[in-house]
Design an enzyme around this catalytic site. Sequence first.
Site, PDB file in Angstrom:
ATOM      1  CB  ILE A 192      55.382  49.763  16.322  1.00 30.82           C
ATOM      2  CG1 ILE A 192      56.371  48.637  16.361  1.00 30.82           C
ATOM      3  CG2 ILE A 192      54.581  49.852  14.926  1.00 30.82           C
ATOM      4  CD1 ILE A 192      55.621  47.530  16.437  1.00 30.82           C
ATOM      5  CD  GLN A 248      40.282  55.898  14.687  1.00 30.80           C
ATOM      6  OE1 GLN A 248      39.162  56.294  14.451  1.00 30.80           O
ATOM      7  NE2 GLN A 248      40.441  55.383  16.094  1.00 30.80           N
ATOM      8  CG  HIS A 254      45.723  55.900  18.550  1.00 33.94           C
ATOM      9  ND1 HIS A 254      44.707  55.018  18.052  1.00 33.94           N
ATOM     10  CD2 HIS A 254      46.250  56.304  17.654  1.00 33.94           C
ATOM     11  CE1 HIS A 254      44.528  54.998  16.894  1.00 33.94           C
ATOM     12  NE2 HIS A 254      45.900  55.867  16.390  1.00 33.94           N
TER      13      HIS A 254
HETATM   14  P1  AMP Z   1      46.485  55.931  13.408  1.00 32.05           P
HETATM   15  O1  AMP Z   1      46.601  55.983  11.830  1.00 32.05           O
HETATM   16  O2  AMP Z   1      46.075  57.239  13.799  1.00 32.05           O
HETATM   17  O3  AMP Z   1      45.442  54.929  13.709  1.00 32.05           O
HETATM   18  O4  AMP Z   1      47.825  55.409  13.786  1.00 32.05           O
HETATM   19  C1  AMP Z   1      47.957  54.225  14.373  1.00 32.05           C
HETATM   20  C2  AMP Z   1      49.336  54.298  14.921  1.00 32.05           C
HETATM   21  O5  AMP Z   1      49.581  52.999  15.583  1.00 32.05           O
HETATM   22  C3  AMP Z   1      50.451  54.175  14.052  1.00 32.05           C
HETATM   23  O6  AMP Z   1      51.469  55.273  14.131  1.00 32.05           O
HETATM   24  C4  AMP Z   1      51.225  53.079  14.314  1.00 32.05           C
HETATM   25  O7  AMP Z   1      52.670  52.985  13.850  1.00 32.05           O
HETATM   26  C5  AMP Z   1      50.894  52.486  15.290  1.00 32.05           C
HETATM   27  N1  AMP Z   1      50.974  51.156  15.955  1.00 32.05           N
HETATM   28  C6  AMP Z   1      50.547  50.114  15.182  1.00 32.05           C
HETATM   29  N2  AMP Z   1      50.823  48.920  15.676  1.00 32.05           N
HETATM   30  C7  AMP Z   1      51.400  49.295  16.899  1.00 32.05           C
HETATM   31  C8  AMP Z   1      51.991  48.577  17.946  1.00 32.05           C
HETATM   32  N3  AMP Z   1      51.880  46.986  18.031  1.00 32.05           N
HETATM   33  N4  AMP Z   1      52.774  49.277  19.056  1.00 32.05           N
HETATM   34  C9  AMP Z   1      52.802  50.408  18.882  1.00 32.05           C
HETATM   35  N5  AMP Z   1      52.394  51.181  18.072  1.00 32.05           N
HETATM   36  C10 AMP Z   1      51.626  50.682  16.859  1.00 32.05           C
END
Ligand code: AMP
Length: 127
Positions: free
Chosen positions: A36, A104, A110
């Site tokens: 996002i 994280q 992911h």
């Molecule tokens: P992390 O810090 O590795 O846990 O990354 C979480 C990622 O999820 C970040 O890059 C956010 O931008 C992404 N994110 C959070 N909410 C959403 C969502 N609803 N759809 C797509 N990506 C998201």
Amino acid sequence: MAYAYDTNNIFARILRGEIPCRKVMETEHTLAFHDIAPQAPVHVLVIPKGAYVNADHFALEASDAEIADYTRTIGKICQELGIRPGDGGQGYRLIANSGEAGIQEVPHLHFHILGGRVLGRMLKQAD
Ligand code: AMP
């Protein structure tokens, strides 16, 4: 060690269809969608459909079928996005932030697939 999985994390809600995502690919065990808040021209998140907190949880406890499906899907996405080095692509980076030290934010495994530009060094500082 038992892994505690929060069933209300945002990716669990995406998997349940409670919030939308921009889907890139879906298979039996895996879902991939655009981040996002993209940090590169290509920024795709790949998640297993199973309830796994992070990379070590998945590696230690997922079934062979889930691991094979997840790994192959990452390969197929790189192929489809045209980012494979040696195949006309510039290359990419795979990142799986895990836990507090890994910063994280979402506690459902992911892998980030980042590409479409030169990404710079992996870490800014060694300490
Ligand atoms: P992390 O810090 O590795 O846990 O990354 C979480 C990622 O999820 C970040 O890059 C956010 O931008 C992404 N994110 C959070 N909410 C959403 C969502 N609803 N759809 C797509 N990506 C998201």
